[in-house]
Every structure is written in C-alpha cells, then in structure tokens.
Motif scaffolding. Structure first.
Motif, PDB file in Angstrom:
ATOM      1  N   THR A  60      13.197  64.330  51.285  1.00 15.60           N
ATOM      2  CA  THR A  60      12.835  65.575  51.962  1.00 15.60           C
ATOM      3  C   THR A  60      12.147  66.645  50.922  1.00 15.60           C
ATOM      4  O   THR A  60      13.769  66.774  49.982  1.00 15.60           O
ATOM      5  CB  THR A  60      13.515  66.437  52.890  1.00 15.60           C
ATOM      6  OG1 THR A  60      13.988  65.288  53.383  1.00 15.60           O
ATOM      7  CG2 THR A  60      13.374  67.668  53.433  1.00 15.60           C
ATOM      8  N   ASN A  64       9.407  71.683  52.640  1.00 18.30           N
ATOM      9  CA  ASN A  64       9.711  71.454  53.661  1.00 18.30           C
ATOM     10  C   ASN A  64      10.617  70.883  53.790  1.00 18.30           C
ATOM     11  O   ASN A  64      10.431  69.770  54.503  1.00 18.30           O
ATOM     12  CB  ASN A  64       7.967  70.175  53.572  1.00 18.30           C
ATOM     13  CG  ASN A  64       7.685  70.272  55.348  1.00 18.30           C
ATOM     14  OD1 ASN A  64       7.754  70.396  55.820  1.00 18.30           O
ATOM     15  ND2 ASN A  64       7.373  68.710  55.408  1.00 18.30           N
ATOM     16  N   ILE A  66      13.754  70.367  56.665  1.00 17.96           N
ATOM     17  CA  ILE A  66      13.170  70.172  58.457  1.00 17.96           C
ATOM     18  C   ILE A  66      13.699  71.504  58.949  1.00 17.96           C
ATOM     19  O   ILE A  66      14.767  71.766  58.525  1.00 17.96           O
ATOM     20  CB  ILE A  66      13.953  68.673  58.515  1.00 17.96           C
ATOM     21  CG1 ILE A  66      13.401  67.652  58.800  1.00 17.96           C
ATOM     22  CG2 ILE A  66      13.994  68.825  60.192  1.00 17.96           C
ATOM     23  CD1 ILE A  66      14.276  66.201  59.186  1.00 17.96           C
ATOM     24  N   THR A  67      13.220  72.270  59.757  1.00 15.73           N
ATOM     25  CA  THR A  67      13.328  72.749  61.067  1.00 15.73           C
ATOM     26  C   THR A  67      13.343  72.456  62.134  1.00 15.73           C
ATOM     27  O   THR A  67      12.885  71.609  62.405  1.00 15.73           O
ATOM     28  CB  THR A  67      12.725  74.217  60.861  1.00 15.73           C
ATOM     29  OG1 THR A  67      11.559  74.201  61.401  1.00 15.73           O
ATOM     30  CG2 THR A  67      12.652  75.021  59.027  1.00 15.73           C
ATOM     31  N   ALA A  71       9.965  70.258  63.653  1.00 14.63           N
ATOM     32  CA  ALA A  71      10.284  69.301  64.079  1.00 14.63           C
ATOM     33  C   ALA A  71       9.610  68.940  65.680  1.00 14.63           C
ATOM     34  O   ALA A  71       9.212  68.142  65.641  1.00 14.63           O
ATOM     35  CB  ALA A  71      11.368  68.269  64.143  1.00 14.63           C
ATOM     36  N   ARG A 127      13.497  58.751  55.770  1.00 14.58           N
ATOM     37  CA  ARG A 127      13.636  59.917  54.796  1.00 14.58           C
ATOM     38  C   ARG A 127      14.392  59.907  53.593  1.00 14.58           C
ATOM     39  O   ARG A 127      14.133  60.226  53.015  1.00 14.58           O
ATOM     40  CB  ARG A 127      14.140  61.104  55.505  1.00 14.58           C
ATOM     41  CG  ARG A 127      15.852  60.676  55.952  1.00 14.58           C
ATOM     42  CD  ARG A 127      16.281  61.779  57.171  1.00 14.58           C
ATOM     43  NE  ARG A 127      16.478  63.193  56.704  1.00 14.58           N
ATOM     44  CZ  ARG A 127      16.996  64.169  56.391  1.00 14.58           C
ATOM     45  NH1 ARG A 127      16.951  64.391  58.159  1.00 14.58           N
ATOM     46  NH2 ARG A 127      17.086  65.511  55.350  1.00 14.58           N
ATOM     47  N   ARG A 194       3.115  69.231  57.305  1.00 15.77           N
ATOM     48  CA  ARG A 194       4.806  69.669  57.394  1.00 15.77           C
ATOM     49  C   ARG A 194       5.253  69.325  58.646  1.00 15.77           C
ATOM     50  O   ARG A 194       6.455  68.608  58.445  1.00 15.77           O
ATOM     51  CB  ARG A 194       4.458  70.869  56.793  1.00 15.77           C
ATOM     52  CG  ARG A 194       3.764  71.073  55.002  1.00 15.77           C
ATOM     53  CD  ARG A 194       3.639  72.478  55.026  1.00 15.77           C
ATOM     54  NE  ARG A 194       4.625  73.553  55.179  1.00 15.77           N
ATOM     55  CZ  ARG A 194       4.858  74.313  54.951  1.00 15.77           C
ATOM     56  NH1 ARG A 194       4.206  74.957  54.760  1.00 15.77           N
ATOM     57  NH2 ARG A 194       5.746  75.391  54.593  1.00 15.77           N
ATOM     58  N   GLN A 198       8.591  66.715  58.915  1.00 15.43           N
ATOM     59  CA  GLN A 198       9.738  66.840  59.626  1.00 15.43           C
ATOM     60  C   GLN A 198      10.411  66.234  60.782  1.00 15.43           C
ATOM     61  O   GLN A 198      11.708  65.931  61.125  1.00 15.43           O
ATOM     62  CB  GLN A 198       9.862  68.303  59.980  1.00 15.43           C
ATOM     63  CG  GLN A 198       9.338  69.844  59.023  1.00 15.43           C
ATOM     64  CD  GLN A 198      10.111  70.920  59.043  1.00 15.43           C
ATOM     65  OE1 GLN A 198      10.436  71.020  59.899  1.00 15.43           O
ATOM     66  NE2 GLN A 198       8.812  71.657  58.203  1.00 15.43           N
ATOM     67  N   SER A 202      12.774  63.543  60.737  1.00 22.56           N
ATOM     68  CA  SER A 202      14.721  63.327  62.115  1.00 22.56           C
ATOM     69  C   SER A 202      15.085  62.234  62.065  1.00 22.56           C
ATOM     70  O   SER A 202      15.964  61.957  62.784  1.00 22.56           O
ATOM     71  CB  SER A 202      14.041  64.920  63.042  1.00 22.56           C
ATOM     72  OG  SER A 202      12.805  64.605  64.064  1.00 22.56           O
TER      73      SER A 202
END
Length: 379
Positions: A60, A64, A66-67, A71, A127, A194, A198, A202
């Motif tokens: 990751t 960028n 993960i939010t 996502a 990831r 982006r 994400q 996840s």
C-alpha cells in the motif's frame, strides 16, 4: 441506503446506455480499514529460515491508504458494467467473489466475446507482495497502474480512460461517492485508480480452518487439533523440505498468508520449451523468460482452473505436476532443482498426494465469498 443513478446517452457509438442503476450501500460505510489480523499473520515464528508473517510485504503506497469511503467507491466501480464498451463487462466479471476473486473459466471472455490471453489471477491478499508488481508477467509496477489497464484492453473492456471517466460522470450516484472518498466530486482516472486499488487491497483472507487450527498451536509445524490426520499429513508435506520427505511448498508460498516473499516471478517448470515468455517479455534479463508471479494459495479450492494459462482443472493435477511433471526449462527456479540441477521428483504416494490436496482445502475462507462489503452493490 439506496442510491439511484440515471444514465444519459453518449455520443460514442460503442457506448450502450442503461436508463437507471440502483446501488445498495449501507448508511454507514463498511469497515475496510481494520483487518484485525490474527497473531500468526503479524509475528514471525522464531528460528524459521523463511518469514512466516506478512511484515514488510504490504505494498500500500503512502499516498493511497485504504479508507472506508474510498474502498466503498472502489467496490461500486469494480462491479459497474457501464465501464466497458458495450455495458456487459465489469472487473468482477473476470474476478468473481464466489470463485475467490478469480474466474472459473480457463480464459475469460471480454466485452465482445474475445478471450483473455491468460487466466484471471485471484485478487485475494494482493496487498501482501513486497515487490508490488501486478499481472502474471508483472508488467504493472503498482496496483494503481494495474487496475486501469483492463479498461483499456481491446479484448477485455475496450475503453479509453477518457471514455471510462465519461461513463462514470454520466451516472448521477458517483459525484456523492467521489466527494465522500476524496473531499470533492471531481471524477478523474487517477481517483478511479486509487479507489479501485483500495477496494482490491481490502480483500484479505485470514479466517479459514487453517487459521482456526493455527490459533490453537504455537507453530505451523505442529499437528493442529482441529485437523484430520490426513490434513495434518498434508500440512507437514507442505512445510517440510524435500530432503526431509516434504514438498517444500512453503519455499514459494511463503508466510501464513501463503503469498510469495520471493523477490520476483518464478518458473515452476510447466514447459520444457517456452510457450509464453511471461515476465521475459517485460524485463530484458533472460532469467525472466517463462517466469510468472506467484499468487496466494488462500481459497485455492475456489480458484480453479490453475496456473497462468488455466491448464490444470483440479488441485490433484497441480499436485501431480509438482510430484512428477516439473520440466527442465533453462530458467526453472532453483527451489525446484535437485543437487544435480535436474527437476525434483517428489515421489509422493497416492495417499500423500491426497493429503496435500486435503491440506490445501483447509485454506478455504468462506467469509471472503460471502462478505457483503466485497459483494455486488448493484440490484
């Protein structure tokens, strides 16, 4: 929360409009950030020559992370068929949740019926690959680069990035999702990239029968109390070295995420003569010829057929390949050569081969196949 998007017509003759789409998203975004990984994912087993944890493997990028909102947007983009030339193909068409985010077809059909050149790789645990390159031949330097390429492939989705952005802009539910993810409703190919990245990052698997047994054990090498005798035998064969009667499978499918900690693609001896140059068509060094990225074994029971070309229909065929079928290609990985440089011959018995298959099935994590946060939001 139901979001309805009205879709307007396009001047593009290849673009097939859909009058309306409904997406079903929760009022509060699903949690994509907190993995709550078990201890064996994050702690190396002492005294092991190879890493057992995923520490240091997360690709990751700092710009960028993960939010939950990013996502969520990525999830919608991942399942949106409007992002192909005739509205028939989405990312999820070739990476199906019920098939371990792979495809049950050997080669996947594109928007106009053409077939992809290689089998669709599983996206699970993407990831955790320190090298951070993607596709079987590792031609994409990052996941952010990779997720945009299928849109532009003339067989897969048949679009340009400008057309993808336009297709997103024409759907009324997207501005709100982009604003939630990025602070304003501007739609760009970079933001599409982006958000999709994400969502893909996840998708992590850590809730299988293996993980249940591992939580009760101090090390992966001990017999698991929730395993059958056959499954424990298969696990021992997987982890043990070849001189000790095992298959040394852990040498390539390293860590307890069962991803590769190796510094690049490998040649696993599928062919004596090159039929697909793999990474050799991307990198100039001849050592890369017929080498391909090593994928996670998580949910491998669900991701058949196997290998970059889908040549093996069953896990039994895969195991037999490593048992007796490894070919002496010039770039064959060192781990698959004996002391004389010849392909290894494991000489497993039928019961040992069956045990190894039984163990691989303990890596099935049904939560990945059923989790709503990774499912199709369109109704």
């Amino acid at each position: 929360m139901l979001l309805v998007g009205l879709v307007s017509c396009s001047d593009d003759e290849n673009y097939v409009p859909i009058e309306a789409k409904i997406i079903n998203l929760p009022e509060e975004a699903f949690d994509y950030i907190n993995l709550n990984l078990p201890g064996h994912f994050t702690t190396n087993v002492p005294g092991q020559p190879l890493p057992t944890s995923i520490n240091g493997l997360d690709n990751t990028p700092n710009d960028n992370p993960i939010t939950n909102e990013g996502a969520t947007l990525g999830r919608v983009l991942f399942y949106d068929k409007k992002l192909s030339a005739n509205g028939t193909i989405a990312c999820a068409s070739c990476h199906k949740q019920e098939n371990g985010f792979s495809d049950d077809a050997r080669l996947s059909p594109g928007f106009d019926g053409g077939l992809t050149g290689r089998h669709s790789m599983t996206l699970i645990n993407s990831r955790f690959y320190q090298r951070g390159r993607f596709f079987w031949d590792e031609r994409a330097g990052t996941l952010e680069e990779q997720v945009l390429q299928p849109f532009q492939d003339p067989v897969e989705m048949g679009m340009t990035l400008e057309q993808v952005v336009s297709a997103v802009q024409q759907q009324e539910f997207y501005p709100e999702l982009f604003e939630n993810a990025f602070g304003d409703p501007e739609i760009t190919s970079d933001r599409i990239s982006r958000a999709l990245s994400q969502f893909v990052r996840s998708i992590v698997s850590f809730s299988s029968k293996y993980d249940e047994g591992r939580a009760l054990s101090n090390s992966p090498g001990a017999n698991f109390t929730n395993f059958t005798d056959e499954e424990n035998l298969g696990k021992n064969l997987f982890f043990q070295t070849i001189p000790n009667g095992g298959g040394a499978c852990f040498g390539c499918h390293t860590t307890e995420a069962f991803v590769s900690a190796n510094p690049g693609p490998q040649n696993n001896g599928l062919d004596l003569v090159t039929t697909d140059f793999g990474a050799g068509a991307v990198f100039t060094n001849p050592i890369f010829e017929s080498r391909f990225k090593t994928t996670s074994l998580r949910n491998i029971e669900l991701t058949a057929p196997y290998m970059h070309d889908g040549r093996f229909a069953t896990l039994e065929e895969v195991v037999e390949h490593y048992n007796s079928g490894i070919q002496a290609h010039p770039t064959l990985s060192a781990a698959l050569r004996d002391d004389n440089g010849n392909p290894v011959q494991l000489n497993f018995t039928d019961s040992e081969k069956a045990a190894l298959v039984a163990f691989l099935k303990t890596l099935t994590d049904n939560s990945v196949s059923s989790e709503e946060k990774w499912s199709d939001p369109f109704q």
